[in-house]
Structures are given as C-alpha cells and as structure tokens.
Design a protein around this motif. Structure first.
Motif, PDB file in Angstrom:
ATOM      1  N   TYR A 102       0.832  -1.199   0.000  1.00 58.21           N
ATOM      2  CA  TYR A 102       0.000   0.000   0.000  1.00 58.21           C
ATOM      3  C   TYR A 102       0.865   1.247   0.000  1.00 58.21           C
ATOM      4  O   TYR A 102       0.648   2.175  -0.779  1.00 58.21           O
ATOM      5  CB  TYR A 102      -0.916  -0.015   1.228  1.00 58.21           C
ATOM      6  CG  TYR A 102      -1.790   1.221   1.351  1.00 58.21           C
ATOM      7  CD1 TYR A 102      -3.088   1.219   0.878  1.00 58.21           C
ATOM      8  CD2 TYR A 102      -1.308   2.386   1.934  1.00 58.21           C
ATOM      9  CE1 TYR A 102      -3.898   2.349   0.974  1.00 58.21           C
ATOM     10  CE2 TYR A 102      -2.097   3.517   2.031  1.00 58.21           C
ATOM     11  CZ  TYR A 102      -3.392   3.495   1.557  1.00 58.21           C
ATOM     12  OH  TYR A 102      -4.166   4.627   1.655  1.00 58.21           O
TER      13      TYR A 102
ATOM     14  N   ASN B  76       2.366   1.820  -3.225  1.00 57.79           N
ATOM     15  CA  ASN B  76       1.390   1.922  -4.304  1.00 57.79           C
ATOM     16  C   ASN B  76       1.630   0.848  -5.367  1.00 57.79           C
ATOM     17  O   ASN B  76       1.636   1.114  -6.572  1.00 57.79           O
ATOM     18  CB  ASN B  76       1.431   3.320  -4.934  1.00 57.79           C
ATOM     19  CG  ASN B  76       0.168   3.649  -5.713  1.00 57.79           C
ATOM     20  OD1 ASN B  76      -0.861   2.985  -5.553  1.00 57.79           O
ATOM     21  ND2 ASN B  76       0.239   4.645  -6.572  1.00 57.79           N
TER      22      ASN B  76
ATOM     23  N   VAL C 260      -8.193  -0.467  -0.313  1.00 59.76           N
ATOM     24  CA  VAL C 260      -8.997   0.693  -0.682  1.00 59.76           C
ATOM     25  C   VAL C 260      -9.440   1.434   0.577  1.00 59.76           C
ATOM     26  O   VAL C 260      -9.939   0.821   1.530  1.00 59.76           O
ATOM     27  CB  VAL C 260     -10.230   0.276  -1.505  1.00 59.76           C
ATOM     28  CG1 VAL C 260     -11.060   1.484  -1.888  1.00 59.76           C
ATOM     29  CG2 VAL C 260      -9.792  -0.502  -2.749  1.00 59.76           C
ATOM     30  N   SER C 261      -9.272   2.743   0.573  1.00 57.38           N
ATOM     31  CA  SER C 261      -9.684   3.574   1.695  1.00 57.38           C
ATOM     32  C   SER C 261     -11.200   3.566   1.843  1.00 57.38           C
ATOM     33  O   SER C 261     -11.938   3.532   0.858  1.00 57.38           O
ATOM     34  CB  SER C 261      -9.198   5.011   1.475  1.00 57.38           C
ATOM     35  OG  SER C 261      -9.808   5.903   2.382  1.00 57.38           O
TER      36      SER C 261
ATOM     37  N   LYS D 120     -13.065   8.554   0.285  1.00 57.32           N
ATOM     38  CA  LYS D 120     -12.430   8.885  -0.992  1.00 57.32           C
ATOM     39  C   LYS D 120     -11.405   9.998  -0.824  1.00 57.32           C
ATOM     40  O   LYS D 120     -11.378  10.984  -1.564  1.00 57.32           O
ATOM     41  CB  LYS D 120     -13.490   9.273  -2.014  1.00 57.32           C
ATOM     42  CG  LYS D 120     -14.449   8.136  -2.337  1.00 57.32           C
ATOM     43  CD  LYS D 120     -15.515   8.569  -3.320  1.00 57.32           C
ATOM     44  CE  LYS D 120     -16.496   7.433  -3.598  1.00 57.32           C
ATOM     45  NZ  LYS D 120     -17.576   7.861  -4.528  1.00 57.32           N
TER      46      LYS D 120
ATOM     47  N   ASN E 265      -6.096   7.685  -2.485  1.00 53.63           N
ATOM     48  CA  ASN E 265      -6.535   6.482  -1.777  1.00 53.63           C
ATOM     49  C   ASN E 265      -6.161   6.532  -0.297  1.00 53.63           C
ATOM     50  O   ASN E 265      -5.775   5.536   0.302  1.00 53.63           O
ATOM     51  CB  ASN E 265      -5.947   5.220  -2.431  1.00 53.63           C
ATOM     52  CG  ASN E 265      -6.650   3.941  -1.964  1.00 53.63           C
ATOM     53  OD1 ASN E 265      -7.791   3.973  -1.510  1.00 53.63           O
ATOM     54  ND2 ASN E 265      -5.947   2.827  -2.063  1.00 53.63           N
TER      55      ASN E 265
END
Length: 336
Positions: A118, A121, A173-174, A177, A181
């Motif tokens: 994460y 990325n 995924v957060s 928004k 992310n």
C-alpha cells in the motif's frame, strides 16, 4: 538478497528478547505495526504519562461505558521527507517476508507485506502472499489473509478487495475517498483514513458536534498530539484543521456566543456524502468487538438516517423512471 534483511522480518518472533535499539535494523512496517495499539490494547487505559485531568480511559473519552476505537498511535520524530527517502531506497520481494513457522507470525508478516504494498502503491498478487506463507501454510491462506486484512481495516480503515478474480489481484482501498486512496499526498505514503474515521466517530458519539478541546483530548488517548509531528499524519493540527477542513470532511466553526472564542467540529458535507452514521458505527463496533446496538442512541439515530436516505433514493428513482407520454413508445420499444 542479503540474509540480514530476511532476519528483519522474523524479528517479531524474537522482539521480546531483542534490545530496543535493534528496532533501527528492522523495517518501517515491522516497527509501526508493533507500536500501533492493537484492538485489545485500545480498550485499556492510556499510559500514566497522560495527566490525571485527562480522561482515564478511552472509553471515558467516548462518554460510553464500554468500547472505543483503535488508531495508529506511535509518534515518530522523523519528517515526511525522511519517510519519502526511505520509501525510495527500500524495495522488498515476497521472499523477504517468508520462512516463518508460526501461524500468528505469518498473519503479522502478511500484514506487513500488504501495508508495504500500500505504501509503495504496488499491486498485491495472491502468488506473492503464497510465497510468504510457504508450502507449509498454504492450507491456511484464506484464514491468514482474512485476519491480516481485518487488522489493517480496524487500524487504518482500509479494505482489502479482489479487483481481478481471474489473476487474483488485490487492492487496499480507503473507506473514504481521500486523495491518493487515503495517502493525502501523491505517490507513496501511509494510510491516513483511520484517523478521519476516528474523529468522525467521536463527533457522532458526542451528539454530532464535538468541542475542539474534547477532540484533542481524545486524540491524546490515541497518542496523536497537536504540535508534535506524527510519522503518519505529519503535524496533526495542520492535518485536521487545514487539510480535512479544506477537503470538507470536517466543519470547524466558532461556538456561537463564545467569548473568548471556542471552537467545535462537525461532519463536513463530504463526510456525509461518502459515508454514513451507520457505516461509521459499524466501523467503531468492529474495532470494539461488539455490535452497533451497543451504542443504542447512536444506533437509533443512524437507523433514522438510513430510512431517510432510502426514502430519498426511492423518490429519486421514481422521478428518474417517470417519463412524459411522448416518451412512452420509445420506452416500450427499448424494453424489447
């Protein structure tokens, strides 16, 4: 790859016997995850360094009899520039996280690997996770991945989702928004959604409006201090009062009639648009290992909001499907 790098990721098994200064030889992910309060430790009273004038436990900070939330609380004096340079200099492969024999340690290693991906990325592949577990633990793949993903969700408010079921590609995924992310800056970085969910939850528990001093007192319980740089959030007051307010996740306003002026926080319009009271309540309940009904006042309020949203969506759907008479033939034809 040199053997010493592999040893860094086995350190969790031995960290009780290793001197504190050995932390400098381990990965950022190992250090951070060890220092983060776990779901159980978040329910305990804060350290004695918190003054007696502050809340004596996170539960009291919520104004609840039980249950609170977890958040990354470790404070580091490194600057964000230091973090960026380390991101660029360090690169790991799945093998660097492997060779563990303990199922518990394997969950921790998968957590570290997911968090590393994460931060960098990068794509998360099932085959890479399988390499971490090795042949010995292939049968436990699903259970280990589920536990690792659950802990990251509770601490960082990020969800592990399979974005390609054929190639088994995953993505963190957060829950909100937030830009990048949840990283709040372009490219790489730590997930920051957890703190936002914590603050939204605190505001909800305080009756949808929380005094500024109460919010920062609560954040002290999570070891997030105004004016002291945090290794994830940078300077917390800037992150909360500037970034989150500008992004409209929070509203920061003066208490009417206060002199000298006092300030308070409310949910901003973007928070209302991207989440709901029920979703935030479910998040808090998950972290506290309970159910949303454990917060009866907030649960009833969240239910009312859900019903109102459903009615609004129903009206919108009705108006969207209602067509003028002149459109009826086309609608009938297109249905075929």
């Amino acid at each position: 790859m040199p053997r010493r790098k592999k040893n860094k990721f086995r350190a969790r098994e031995q960290h009780r016997q290793v001197p504190d200064d050995s932390k400098t030889q381990r990965s950022d992910e190992t250090i951070a995850l060890e220092e983060l309060p776990s779901c159980s430790s978040a329910l305990e009273a804060p350290s004695q360094s918190v003054s007696q004038t502050q809340t004596s436990s996170p539960s009291q900070a919520w104004g609840q009899d039980s249950a609170t939330i977890a958040s990354p609380g470790a404070v580091d004096t490194r600057s964000e520039n230091d973090e960026e340079s380390q991101d660029e200099d360090v690169s790991y492969s799945p093998e660097d996280f492997s060779d563990s024999t303990s199922p518990t340690v394997n969950v921790d290693l998968v957590e570290q690997f997911l968090l590393h991906k994460y931060r960098m990325n990068q794509t998360i592949l099932k085959e890479d996770i399988e390499k971490i577990l090795g042949e010995r633990h292939q049968g436990e793949y699903a259970a280990i991945l589920e536990k690792a993903a659950e802990h990251l969700e509770l601490v960082f408010a990020i969800d592990l989702k399979e974005v390609d079921s054929t190639k088994h590609v995953y993505e963190l995924v957060s829950k909100l928004k937030l830009p990048n992310n949840g990283r709040m800056r372009a490219g790489r970085g730590w997930p920051r959604t957890g703190l936002v969910m914590n603050i939204l939850g605190f505001i909800l528990m305080k009756g949808n409006c929380a005094a500024e001093k109460d919010v920062w007192q609560f954040l002290k319980v999570l070891r997030v201090y105004a004016g002291r740089r945090h290794f994830i959030y940078g300077e917390p007051r800037k992150f909360v009062n500037n970034d989150l307010v500008k992004l409209k996740y929070l509203e920061y306003r003066q208490v009417p009639g206060s002199d000298p002026p006092l300030y308070e926080y409310l949910w901003g319009p973007r928070a209302h648009a991207e989440t709901s009271k029920m979703k935030v309540l479910h998040f808090l309940a998950k972290v506290a290992d309970t159910t949303p009904r454990a917060f009866p006042l907030q649960y009833e309020e969240a239910l009312r909001e859900e019903r109102a949203r459903a009615r609004g969506a129903g009206r919108a759907g009705t108006s969207a499907t209602a067509r003028p008479d002149s459109m009826a033939p086309f609608a009938s034809y297109s249905a075929h």
